[in-house]
Design a protein around this motif. Structure first.
Motif, PDB file in Angstrom:
ATOM      1  N   UNK A  81       0.805  -1.225   0.000  1.00 52.62           N
ATOM      2  CA  UNK A  81       0.000   0.000   0.000  1.00 52.62           C
ATOM      3  C   UNK A  81       0.833   1.268   0.000  1.00 52.62           C
ATOM      4  N   UNK A  82       2.089   1.220   0.470  1.00 48.89           N
ATOM      5  CA  UNK A  82       2.915   2.436   0.455  1.00 48.89           C
ATOM      6  C   UNK A  82       3.333   2.825  -0.951  1.00 48.89           C
ATOM      7  N   UNK A  83       3.109   1.965  -1.926  1.00 48.66           N
ATOM      8  CA  UNK A  83       3.363   2.311  -3.323  1.00 48.66           C
ATOM      9  C   UNK A  83       2.148   2.958  -3.976  1.00 48.66           C
ATOM     10  N   UNK A  84       1.050   3.109  -3.232  1.00 45.21           N
ATOM     11  CA  UNK A  84      -0.167   3.657  -3.813  1.00 45.21           C
ATOM     12  C   UNK A  84      -0.875   2.624  -4.665  1.00 45.21           C
ATOM     13  N   UNK A  85      -2.068   2.966  -5.127  1.00 37.46           N
ATOM     14  CA  UNK A  85      -2.869   2.011  -5.887  1.00 37.46           C
ATOM     15  C   UNK A  85      -2.196   1.631  -7.196  1.00 37.46           C
ATOM     16  N   UNK A  86      -1.702   2.604  -7.928  1.00 32.46           N
ATOM     17  CA  UNK A  86      -1.025   2.283  -9.188  1.00 32.46           C
ATOM     18  C   UNK A  86       0.228   1.451  -8.939  1.00 32.46           C
ATOM     19  N   UNK A  87       0.984   1.783  -7.890  1.00 28.19           N
ATOM     20  CA  UNK A  87       2.186   1.032  -7.586  1.00 28.19           C
ATOM     21  C   UNK A  87       1.891  -0.401  -7.189  1.00 28.19           C
ATOM     22  N   UNK A  88       0.828  -0.610  -6.427  1.00 32.57           N
ATOM     23  CA  UNK A  88       0.443  -1.972  -6.049  1.00 32.57           C
ATOM     24  C   UNK A  88       0.039  -2.775  -7.278  1.00 32.57           C
ATOM     25  N   UNK A  89      -0.664  -2.122  -8.188  1.00 29.38           N
ATOM     26  CA  UNK A  89      -1.027  -2.809  -9.427  1.00 29.38           C
ATOM     27  C   UNK A  89       0.210  -3.111 -10.267  1.00 29.38           C
ATOM     28  N   UNK A  90       1.181  -2.201 -10.247  1.00 27.66           N
ATOM     29  CA  UNK A  90       2.428  -2.449 -10.972  1.00 27.66           C
ATOM     30  C   UNK A  90       3.159  -3.672 -10.410  1.00 27.66           C
ATOM     31  N   UNK A 109      -5.879  -7.303  -2.255  1.00 32.74           N
ATOM     32  CA  UNK A 109      -6.868  -8.249  -1.738  1.00 32.74           C
ATOM     33  C   UNK A 109      -7.892  -7.548  -0.855  1.00 32.74           C
ATOM     34  N   UNK A 110      -7.446  -6.574  -0.082  1.00 37.12           N
ATOM     35  CA  UNK A 110      -8.402  -5.813   0.728  1.00 37.12           C
ATOM     36  C   UNK A 110      -9.447  -5.143  -0.164  1.00 37.12           C
ATOM     37  N   UNK A 111      -9.014  -4.564  -1.258  1.00 41.17           N
ATOM     38  CA  UNK A 111      -9.968  -3.895  -2.150  1.00 41.17           C
ATOM     39  C   UNK A 111     -10.939  -4.905  -2.756  1.00 41.17           C
ATOM     40  N   UNK A 112     -10.433  -6.082  -3.140  1.00 40.80           N
ATOM     41  CA  UNK A 112     -11.307  -7.111  -3.687  1.00 40.80           C
ATOM     42  C   UNK A 112     -12.329  -7.572  -2.656  1.00 40.80           C
ATOM     43  N   UNK A 113     -11.892  -7.762  -1.413  1.00 41.20           N
ATOM     44  CA  UNK A 113     -12.804  -8.213  -0.361  1.00 41.20           C
ATOM     45  C   UNK A 113     -13.858  -7.156  -0.049  1.00 41.20           C
ATOM     46  N   UNK A 118     -19.416  -5.212  -0.612  1.00 38.39           N
ATOM     47  CA  UNK A 118     -20.128  -3.952  -0.817  1.00 38.39           C
ATOM     48  C   UNK A 118     -19.868  -2.929   0.272  1.00 38.39           C
ATOM     49  N   UNK A 119     -18.637  -2.893   0.767  1.00 37.05           N
ATOM     50  CA  UNK A 119     -18.277  -2.027   1.896  1.00 37.05           C
ATOM     51  C   UNK A 119     -17.462  -0.842   1.408  1.00 37.05           C
ATOM     52  N   UNK A 120     -17.835   0.354   1.852  1.00 38.74           N
ATOM     53  CA  UNK A 120     -17.139   1.568   1.425  1.00 38.74           C
ATOM     54  C   UNK A 120     -16.665   2.437   2.580  1.00 38.74           C
ATOM     55  N   UNK A 121     -16.987   2.053   3.833  1.00 41.98           N
ATOM     56  CA  UNK A 121     -16.595   2.839   4.999  1.00 41.98           C
ATOM     57  C   UNK A 121     -15.981   1.896   6.039  1.00 41.98           C
ATOM     58  N   UNK A 122     -14.740   2.157   6.410  1.00 44.46           N
ATOM     59  CA  UNK A 122     -14.021   1.219   7.273  1.00 44.46           C
ATOM     60  C   UNK A 122     -13.316   1.957   8.400  1.00 44.46           C
ATOM     61  N   UNK A 138      -4.845   6.422   2.768  1.00 41.12           N
ATOM     62  CA  UNK A 138      -4.721   7.086   1.461  1.00 41.12           C
ATOM     63  C   UNK A 138      -4.896   6.084   0.327  1.00 41.12           C
ATOM     64  N   UNK A 139      -4.288   4.905   0.471  1.00 39.84           N
ATOM     65  CA  UNK A 139      -4.434   3.851  -0.539  1.00 39.84           C
ATOM     66  C   UNK A 139      -5.909   3.484  -0.708  1.00 39.84           C
ATOM     67  N   UNK A 140      -6.603   3.276   0.391  1.00 39.90           N
ATOM     68  CA  UNK A 140      -8.018   2.936   0.324  1.00 39.90           C
ATOM     69  C   UNK A 140      -8.828   4.052  -0.323  1.00 39.90           C
ATOM     70  N   UNK A 141      -8.479   5.285   0.010  1.00 42.04           N
ATOM     71  CA  UNK A 141      -9.207   6.422  -0.557  1.00 42.04           C
ATOM     72  C   UNK A 141      -9.073   6.478  -2.080  1.00 42.04           C
ATOM     73  N   UNK A 142      -7.896   6.107  -2.587  1.00 38.69           N
ATOM     74  CA  UNK A 142      -7.715   6.070  -4.042  1.00 38.69           C
ATOM     75  C   UNK A 142      -8.720   5.140  -4.706  1.00 38.69           C
TER      76      UNK A 142
END
Length: 247
Positions: A81-90, A109-113, A118-122, A138-142
Motif C-alpha cells: 500500500x505504500x506504493x499507492x494504488x497504481x504502484x500496487x497494481x504495478x 486483496x483488501x480492495x477485492x474483499x 459492498x463495503x465503502x466505509x471502514x 490514502x491507498x483505500x481512498x484512491x
C-alpha cells in the motif's frame, strides 16, 4: 490449486496462512518465497517498506519458488500500500508478466474483499506507526473507500507482532471500532488471526477483515463459501478471476 506467497520475514506468520489453508475445502497447496534484503538502514519506516516492495525484489524472490504456483500474492500489507494504488497494481503486473500466472497482494486483496462485501466505509485496527496507517488510508481512498476512524499501535517488528495473542489482537480491533464503519480492517500478515475470524466478526457485529484472510481469499479468486471463518469466507466467491486484482 497451489498458492505462492511472497513474504517479507521468515518464521513469523507463515503458520497462520497454513492453518487457514488447512481449514478450507478443498485445501490449496501453499509455498513461500522470501523477499530478501535489509533496506531499513538510514530510512524511515515508509521508505524502508517501499524499497522492500520494488518489483525487481519481488521478481527475484518469485524465482525461488520450488515450482511456479497457480497464483502468487505479495503477502505484505505495508510493502504494497505504500506504493499507492497504481504502484500496487504495478507490483502485481510485474509478477504476472514474469511468472505467467495471476498475481495480487494483500493490499489489493483488501480492495477485492471490500468490493465483494459492498463495503465503502471502514476503520483501521493498525499495528503501524501513524504515518503508515495514514498511507493505508490514502491507498483505500484512491479506490473510493473512506476510513472513518483508525488507531495506530506502533507495535514494532514483524517478529514482535507474530507473538501477539488473541486477546491483544481482539483489544486492538475493539479499540478501532466506530459506529459509522461497515468493517474493521487489521492490515498485518504477521498476526495470527485465523483462530479468531468468526469470533471477531461476532464480537464486533460487522466483518473484521484480517490480512491473512483477505490474502488467501483473494488468491483463490474468492473461496467457496465456508462456515467458521467469518463473513468474508461465508460470502463465497466473487465474480472475477484472481488475475483481475492486477488490472
Amino acid at each position: 490449486m497451489d498458492i505462492g506467497l511472497l513474504y517479507p520475514t521468515r518464521d513469523c506468520g507463515e503458520d497462520d496462512f497454513a492453518a487457514l489453508c488447512r481449514r478450507l475445502d478443498p485445501a490449496p497447496g501453499l509455498d513461500f518465497a522470501y523477499v530478501e534484503g535489509d533496506p531499513g538502514a538510514g530510512l524511515d519506516a515508509a521508505a524502508a517498506v517501499r524499497v522492500l516492495g520494488t518489483p525487481e525484489r519481488l521478481i527475484a524472490a518469485a524465482d525461488t519458488f520450488p515450482a511456479v504456483p497457480d497464483v502468487v500474492s505479495w503477502a505484505c500489507s505495508s510493502c504494497s500500500f505504500t506504493h499507492g494504488l497504481d504502484g500496487a497494481r504495478d507490483q502485481a503486473r510485474a509478477l504476472t508478466g514474469h511468472l505467467g500466472v495471476p498475481a495480487s497482494s494483500t493490499s489489493l486483496a483488501y480492495l477485492a474483499a471490500l468490493g465483494r462485501l459492498g463495503i465503502a466505509r471502514v476503520t483501521l485496527a493498525s499495528v503501524y506507526r501513524p504515518d503508515l496507517t495514514g498511507a493505508f488510508a490514502d491507498f483505500l481512498a484512491e479506490a473510493g473507500v473512506t476510513t472513518v476512524h483508525a488507531v495506530s499501535a506502533d507495535a514494532g517488528s514483524d517478529r514482535a507482532l507474530a507473538g501477539w495473542d488473541g486477546r491483544r489482537i481482539t483489544e486492538l480491533a475493539v479499540a478501532a471500532d466506530h459506529p459509522d464503519a461497515e468493517a474493521v480492517l487489521v492490515p498485518e500478515t504477521a498476526l495470527h488471526t485465523t483462530p479468531l475470524l468468526a469470533e471477531l466478526d461476532e464480537r464486533m457485529g460487522k466483518p473484521v477483515l484480517t490480512a491473512t484472510a483477505v490474502t488467501v481469499w483473494d488468491a483463490l479468486g474468492g473461496a467457496p463459501a465456508q462456515d467458521g471463518l467469518g463473513t468474508l469466507f461465508s460470502a463465497g466467491p466473487g465474480l472475477r478471476p484472481p488475475s483481475s486484482s492486477a488490472s
